[in-house]
Design an enzyme around this catalytic site. Structure first.
Site, PDB file in Angstrom:
ATOM      1  N   MET A  30      31.590  60.122   1.443  1.00 47.30           N
ATOM      2  CA  MET A  30      32.005  60.485   0.087  1.00 47.30           C
ATOM      3  C   MET A  30      32.399  61.968   0.048  1.00 47.30           C
ATOM      4  O   MET A  30      32.483  62.572  -1.018  1.00 47.30           O
ATOM      5  CB  MET A  30      30.880  60.194  -0.912  1.00 47.30           C
ATOM      6  CG  MET A  30      30.541  58.704  -0.950  1.00 47.30           C
ATOM      7  SD  MET A  30      29.838  58.135  -2.505  1.00 47.30           S
ATOM      8  CE  MET A  30      28.359  59.121  -2.593  1.00 47.30           C
ATOM      9  N   TYR A  32      32.567  66.213   0.911  1.00 47.42           N
ATOM     10  CA  TYR A  32      31.754  67.432   0.848  1.00 47.42           C
ATOM     11  C   TYR A  32      30.962  67.562   2.160  1.00 47.42           C
ATOM     12  O   TYR A  32      29.741  67.586   2.185  1.00 47.42           O
ATOM     13  CB  TYR A  32      30.819  67.447  -0.364  1.00 47.42           C
ATOM     14  CG  TYR A  32      30.581  68.857  -0.847  1.00 47.42           C
ATOM     15  CD1 TYR A  32      31.604  69.580  -1.460  1.00 47.42           C
ATOM     16  CD2 TYR A  32      29.363  69.499  -0.647  1.00 47.42           C
ATOM     17  CE1 TYR A  32      31.409  70.887  -1.867  1.00 47.42           C
ATOM     18  CE2 TYR A  32      29.164  70.807  -1.036  1.00 47.42           C
ATOM     19  CZ  TYR A  32      30.181  71.495  -1.646  1.00 47.42           C
ATOM     20  OH  TYR A  32      29.996  72.793  -2.045  1.00 47.42           O
ATOM     21  N   ASP A  35      27.177  69.468   8.412  1.00 47.05           N
ATOM     22  CA  ASP A  35      27.073  69.196   9.842  1.00 47.05           C
ATOM     23  C   ASP A  35      26.628  67.766  10.144  1.00 47.05           C
ATOM     24  O   ASP A  35      26.908  67.244  11.220  1.00 47.05           O
ATOM     25  CB  ASP A  35      26.099  70.179  10.504  1.00 47.05           C
ATOM     26  CG  ASP A  35      26.752  71.534  10.698  1.00 47.05           C
ATOM     27  OD1 ASP A  35      27.957  71.662  10.389  1.00 47.05           O
ATOM     28  OD2 ASP A  35      26.058  72.467  11.146  1.00 47.05           O
ATOM     29  N   HIS A  37      27.708  65.049   8.586  1.00 48.38           N
ATOM     30  CA  HIS A  37      28.959  64.281   8.657  1.00 48.38           C
ATOM     31  C   HIS A  37      29.696  64.579   9.968  1.00 48.38           C
ATOM     32  O   HIS A  37      30.218  63.674  10.628  1.00 48.38           O
ATOM     33  CB  HIS A  37      29.901  64.665   7.509  1.00 48.38           C
ATOM     34  CG  HIS A  37      29.428  64.297   6.140  1.00 48.38           C
ATOM     35  ND1 HIS A  37      29.006  65.217   5.221  1.00 48.38           N
ATOM     36  CD2 HIS A  37      29.316  63.086   5.533  1.00 48.38           C
ATOM     37  CE1 HIS A  37      28.670  64.613   4.099  1.00 48.38           C
ATOM     38  NE2 HIS A  37      28.832  63.314   4.258  1.00 48.38           N
ATOM     39  N   GLY A 147      24.556  57.849   8.979  1.00 47.26           N
ATOM     40  CA  GLY A 147      23.418  58.748   9.199  1.00 47.26           C
ATOM     41  C   GLY A 147      22.117  58.051   8.846  1.00 47.26           C
ATOM     42  O   GLY A 147      22.036  57.311   7.863  1.00 47.26           O
ATOM     43  N   LEU A 148      21.090  58.332   9.645  1.00 44.87           N
ATOM     44  CA  LEU A 148      19.793  57.677   9.417  1.00 44.87           C
ATOM     45  C   LEU A 148      18.978  58.347   8.315  1.00 44.87           C
ATOM     46  O   LEU A 148      17.905  57.864   7.969  1.00 44.87           O
ATOM     47  CB  LEU A 148      18.991  57.625  10.723  1.00 44.87           C
ATOM     48  CG  LEU A 148      19.581  56.652  11.753  1.00 44.87           C
ATOM     49  CD1 LEU A 148      18.820  56.743  13.066  1.00 44.87           C
ATOM     50  CD2 LEU A 148      19.582  55.225  11.230  1.00 44.87           C
ATOM     51  N   ASP A 150      19.967  58.155   5.378  1.00 46.55           N
ATOM     52  CA  ASP A 150      20.075  57.011   4.470  1.00 46.55           C
ATOM     53  C   ASP A 150      19.652  55.758   5.239  1.00 46.55           C
ATOM     54  O   ASP A 150      20.455  54.852   5.484  1.00 46.55           O
ATOM     55  CB  ASP A 150      21.519  56.885   3.967  1.00 46.55           C
ATOM     56  CG  ASP A 150      21.945  58.102   3.179  1.00 46.55           C
ATOM     57  OD1 ASP A 150      21.488  58.273   2.055  1.00 46.55           O
ATOM     58  OD2 ASP A 150      22.720  58.908   3.724  1.00 46.55           O
ATOM     59  N   MET A 184      20.167  67.605   5.887  1.00 42.67           N
ATOM     60  CA  MET A 184      21.456  67.966   5.289  1.00 42.67           C
ATOM     61  C   MET A 184      21.911  66.877   4.339  1.00 42.67           C
ATOM     62  O   MET A 184      21.802  65.689   4.628  1.00 42.67           O
ATOM     63  CB  MET A 184      22.486  68.195   6.376  1.00 42.67           C
ATOM     64  CG  MET A 184      22.190  69.448   7.133  1.00 42.67           C
ATOM     65  SD  MET A 184      23.617  70.000   8.057  1.00 42.67           S
ATOM     66  CE  MET A 184      22.915  71.450   8.822  1.00 42.67           C
ATOM     67  N   ARG A 187      24.167  66.812  -1.666  1.00 42.08           N
ATOM     68  CA  ARG A 187      23.497  67.149  -2.928  1.00 42.08           C
ATOM     69  C   ARG A 187      22.639  68.410  -2.814  1.00 42.08           C
ATOM     70  O   ARG A 187      22.184  68.917  -3.834  1.00 42.08           O
ATOM     71  CB  ARG A 187      22.637  65.973  -3.399  1.00 42.08           C
ATOM     72  CG  ARG A 187      23.475  64.805  -3.911  1.00 42.08           C
ATOM     73  CD  ARG A 187      22.616  63.715  -4.519  1.00 42.08           C
ATOM     74  NE  ARG A 187      23.405  62.736  -5.234  1.00 42.08           N
ATOM     75  CZ  ARG A 187      23.734  61.529  -4.769  1.00 42.08           C
ATOM     76  NH1 ARG A 187      23.343  61.155  -3.579  1.00 42.08           N
ATOM     77  NH2 ARG A 187      24.455  60.703  -5.502  1.00 42.08           N
TER      78      ARG A 187
END
Ligand code: PAF
Length: 282
Positions: A30, A32, A35, A37, A147-148, A150, A184, A187
């Site tokens: 999404m 923005y 590191d 991402h 990413g873990l 999430d 990271m 938000r």
């Protein structure tokens, strides 16, 4: 790096790559970028011929009163960062093309979406599964990277891919943390310096939980109490949930054994932050 907006153009580019025998590695985002991402993109770069990153702030995964309108955005900065790690295609579809009037279909993964973040954010995972499913059809990747941090999202996508017989691998990539340990997240930009201090307690409490286990503690209620205490004594923090559960089913555990997921969510100021660790019980 090519920027694609039209869905049909993305489908055509993916078909072309597939016809030429290229593998497609996909990172849905999404935007923005931080590191975390870039780590996903770098991994995709190492393992694929064509790296596609989608940048789409998906409205269907935000509930009423959540931060859809204020979600941080920096499309030009994102494009520069993606190009710097060798992304081939940045796919930025329009919301009205992703969800044209008359759309009626969604993807619902049962059970694991009712717990943790699913309980606090009803409908969130339906929105995530639906948009990721649509993006998979458009981008046609062999591998997709998540990413873990999430963790539950990763589990939901893996379940969806298995249940719908998608021929692709869902790759989970370790959480990237700032040097102070804060996971990271786009938000984090909302945090004031004081709130950021408070946010440190999330990762610290995860590490304390592992220490307690290493010292021999096996009672979930004791570990949960310590974690909640560490977080809630910080200013401007409100715990949403802290759960010790099975890392596959997300069912809460009554005794610690094997690998156990410690997952938590807390509001720090107005930012809802999540973090987790898979705790190993010797
Ligand atoms: O993790 C995210 O940024 C989003 O949930 C995702 C996977 C891009 C779907 O909108």
């Amino acid at each position: 790096m090519e920027r694609i907006v039209e869905i049909q153009d993305m489908i055509a580019a993916a078909r072309r790559a597939r016809r030429e025998g290229k593998t497609i590695g996909f990172v849905p985002t999404m935007g923005y970028f931080h590191d975390g991402h870039l780590r996903l993109m770098t991994r995709a770069r190492q393992e694929s011929d064509l790296v596609v990153v989608s940048l789409f702030v998906n409205p269907t995964q935000f509930g009423p009163g959540e931060d859809l309108a204020s979600y941080p955005r920096d499309p030009e900065g994102d494009a520069a960062k993606a190009a710097s790690v060798g992304v081939d295609v940045l796919f930025c579809p329009r919301a009205e093309d992703m969800y044209p009037p008359g759309s009626r279909t969604s993807v619902h993964v049962e059970g694991i979406t009712d717990k943790l973040c699913g309980e606090s954010r009803p409908g969130h995972f339906r929105g995530v599964a639906t948009v990721v499913g649509k993006l998979f059809h458009i981008v046609q990747p062999q591998r997709a990277y998540f990413g873990l941090k999430d963790y539950q999202q990763f589990l939901v996508i893996k379940r969806m891919v298995a249940d719908l017989n998608w021929d692709l691998e869902v790759v989970g990539v370790e959480t990237v943390r700032d040097p102070d340990g804060v996971a990271m997240s786009s938000r984090n930009v909302y945090l004031s310096p004081r709130q950021r201090q408070s946010a440190l307690s999330l990762n610290r409490s995860l590490r304390r939980a592992q220490e307690l286990i290493d010292e021999g503690e096996r009672r979930p209620e004791t570990i949960l109490a310590v974690v909640k205490e560490m977080i809630s004594q910080q200013p401007q923090v409100r715990i949403d949930y802290v759960v010790l559960c099975d890392p596959e089913t997300l069912e809460e555990v009554s005794l610690l054994q094997g690998d156990t997921l410690l997952a938590l969510a807390a509001f720090v100021g107005k930012s809802r932050l999540i973090d987790n660790a898979v705790l190993s019980v010797p």
